[in-house]
Write an enzyme that holds these catalytic residues in place. Structure first.
Site, PDB file in Angstrom:
ATOM      1  N   ARG A   1       0.833  -1.216   0.000  1.00 11.72           N
ATOM      2  CA  ARG A   1       0.000   0.000   0.000  1.00 11.72           C
ATOM      3  C   ARG A   1       0.860   1.256   0.000  1.00 11.72           C
ATOM      4  NH1 ARG A   1      -2.235   1.233   4.507  1.00 11.72           N
ATOM      5  NH2 ARG A   1      -3.019  -0.849   4.991  1.00 11.72           N
TER       6      ARG A   1
ATOM      7  N   ASP B   1      -4.072  19.573 -14.544  1.00 15.96           N
ATOM      8  CA  ASP B   1      -4.424  18.253 -15.063  1.00 15.96           C
ATOM      9  C   ASP B   1      -3.935  18.219 -16.511  1.00 15.96           C
ATOM     10  OD1 ASP B   1      -5.666  16.020 -16.209  1.00 15.96           O
ATOM     11  OD2 ASP B   1      -7.374  16.130 -14.850  1.00 15.96           O
TER      12      ASP B   1
ATOM     13  N   LYS C   1      -5.120   6.999 -19.872  1.00 14.76           N
ATOM     14  CA  LYS C   1      -5.338   7.507 -21.224  1.00 14.76           C
ATOM     15  C   LYS C   1      -4.088   7.320 -22.096  1.00 14.76           C
ATOM     16  CE  LYS C   1      -9.165   8.580 -19.183  1.00 14.76           C
ATOM     17  NZ  LYS C   1      -9.452   9.887 -18.605  1.00 14.76           N
TER      18      LYS C   1
ATOM     19  N   TYR D   1     -12.647  18.371 -15.932  1.00  7.07           N
ATOM     20  CA  TYR D   1     -13.115  17.015 -16.226  1.00  7.07           C
ATOM     21  C   TYR D   1     -14.313  16.666 -15.333  1.00  7.07           C
ATOM     22  CZ  TYR D   1     -12.746  11.970 -16.914  1.00  7.07           C
ATOM     23  OH  TYR D   1     -12.997  10.656 -17.209  1.00  7.07           O
TER      24      TYR D   1
HETATM   25  C1  LIG Z   1      -9.849  10.317 -17.375  1.00  3.17           C
HETATM   26  C2  LIG Z   1      -9.500  11.607 -16.774  1.00  3.17           C
HETATM   27  C3  LIG Z   1      -9.366  11.758 -15.386  1.00  3.17           C
HETATM   28  C4  LIG Z   1      -9.670  10.644 -14.424  1.00  3.17           C
HETATM   29  O1  LIG Z   1      -8.830   9.563 -14.602  1.00  3.17           O
HETATM   30  P1  LIG Z   1      -9.259   8.025 -14.268  1.00  3.17           P
HETATM   31  O2  LIG Z   1      -8.004   7.300 -14.547  1.00  3.17           O
HETATM   32  O3  LIG Z   1     -10.382   7.682 -15.167  1.00  3.17           O
HETATM   33  O4  LIG Z   1      -9.662   7.996 -12.838  1.00  3.17           O
HETATM   34  C5  LIG Z   1      -9.008  13.005 -14.904  1.00  3.17           C
HETATM   35  N1  LIG Z   1      -8.787  14.042 -15.731  1.00  3.17           N
HETATM   36  C6  LIG Z   1      -8.896  13.931 -17.068  1.00  3.17           C
HETATM   37  C7  LIG Z   1      -8.651  15.123 -17.913  1.00  3.17           C
HETATM   38  C8  LIG Z   1      -9.258  12.715 -17.632  1.00  3.17           C
HETATM   39  O5  LIG Z   1      -9.389  12.637 -18.964  1.00  3.17           O
END
Ligand SMILES: *Cc1c(COP(=O)(O)O)cnc(C)c1O
Length: 389
Positions: free
Chosen positions: A54, A178, A203, A106
């Site tokens: 963890r 982000d 992503k 997001y």
């Molecule tokens: C997908 C996404 C997230 C969240 O990520 P997860 O891996 O799905 O929890 C946060 N910010 C952006 C811009 C995203 O595209």
């Protein structure tokens, strides 16, 4: 594990850096690829300083070292998802603290702030960071944190990261960026002055739509400690196997992105010519309202293309369904092309007023462009457009 002294390191190219990692924990076997360490616990007093998964695991460390190399920064910390990474940052705040947020964040970030952390006393204020009055807003509210995203989802609005960081750094307000849509390959938030650069590795970084992950990069030792604490105290850790998958995926990030960006810019130009298309949004196209800023802070325009159709919601839906190669699905950044209808999918939990305010109409579509042959993708889009006209 290698030398971590701050002597002058010769920076190799980014393609080399994502393929060769400093750490791979396989000295004894000569294994070229790192092993997976599916263990919950470690024998006390081991050389690596591991105790319980963890709070750390060799596969976390391998991925963290590649990610910090990619972002050219000191520290990276990995999490089980992008949302877990966001949770880690917010959990370091206290009741009454205010986050000044870009209004087009997001969807799941919005939900987490408004429907989870607000009930613990977190305050949020939503502003349009492309407006010139952002300095007054920051100075007036003195937030504990500023949260931005650029390009935004799905309208690909570009926020001037450097201008915001220059001002908030003077006031010692940390800025979170982000960076999921751009990736560290196209945009370096920390170099532009941000305190924390956050990525959903689910992503582009992984790129194969087969694992979830999140990561935060920083130059701040204090933040690195807060993030490690959150990982351990809140149980936000990833699995060793997911880290291994993401580490495998990252090796082809530059290759994949190059192809995807090439495809995306051609698709943006093609769609813009079609009379059924009301407008196309792509950061490096001259008709993007912030094209100049995009070209200043990003090296390329990315692989997301957003477009509004000159038609009803029903026909927009039928367009999405008629596509053969663009699967209608949430998420983005994989090698396969996807189409999304933000109003009813990614932004379904956002209120109608907010959706209209930020421009998410019923005829808006978002394309995550993949690595397929460009001729096939364009033919696919054309046949779907014909089917509704
Ligand atoms: C997908 C996404 C997230 C969240 O990520 P997860 O891996 O799905 O929890 C946060 N910010 C952006 C811009 C995203 O595209």
């Amino acid at each position: 594990m290698g030398s971590v002294k701050k002597e002058k390191v010769i920076r190799t190219g980014v393609n080399t850096r994502v393929i060769h990692h400093k750490e791979n924990f396989s000295k004894e076997t000569g294994s070229v690829m790192p092993p997976i360490f599916p263990t919950s616990t470690f024998v006390h007093g081991n050389e690596g300083g591991f105790d319980y998964t963890r709070s750390g695991n060799p596969n976390f460390r391998i991925l963290e070292s590649v990610l910090s190399d990619l972002e050219e920064c000191q520290f990276a910390c990995v999490f089980s998802s992008g949302v877990a990474a966001i949770t880690a940052i917010v959990s370091s705040l206290k009741a009454g603290d205010l986050i000044l947020c870009e209004e087009n964040l997001y969807g799941c970030t919005v939900r987490l702030f408004e429907q989870v952390f607000n009930s613990f006393g977190l305050k949020t204020l939503w502003v349009d960071f492309t407006k010139s009055n952002f300095k007054e807003v920051i100075a007036k509210h003195k937030p504990a944190l500023i949260w931005i995203e650029s390009p935004t989802n799905p309208l690909l609005k570009i926020i001037d990261i450097e201008a915001i960081c220059n001002f908030s750094n003077k006031m010692q307000i940390p800025v979170v960026v982000d960076n999921t849509f751009a990736t560290p390959l196209l945009q370096r938030p920390l170099k532009l002055g941000a305190t924390l650069s956050l990525t959903s590795t689910t992503k582009y970084i992984n790129g194969h739509s087969d694992a979830l992950g999140g990561a935060i990069c920083t130059e701040s030792t204090a933040w690195k400690e807060k993030l490690n604490f959150a990982q351990k105290a809140l149980g936000l850790n990833p699995s060793p196997f997911d880290c291994w998958l993401i580490n495998r995926g990252i090796k082809t990030l530059p290759l994949r992105l190059e192809r995807q960006i090439n495809n995306a810019s051609k698709i943006a130009n093609q769609l813009a010519e079609n009379p059924v298309i009301k407008f196309v949004r792509y950061p490096f196209r001259n008709d993007h309202p912030q094209c100049k800023l995009a070209k200043k802070q990003m090296t390329l325009g990315g692989a997301i293309v957003t477009a509004a159709l000159n038609t009803s919601q029903a026909k927009t839906f039928s367009f999405c369904k008629s596509l053969r190669f663009f699967k209608m699905a949430e998420s983005l950044g994989g090698i396969e092309s996807l189409v999304c209808h933000p109003a009813t999918m990614t932004h379904a939990s956002v209120s109608k007023e907010t959706k209209l305010k930020i421009g998410i109409t019923d005829s808006l579509i978002r394309l995550s462009v993949g690595c397929e042959n460009i001729e096939d993708l364009i033919a696919d889009l054309n046949q779907a457009l014909e089917s509704i006209s």
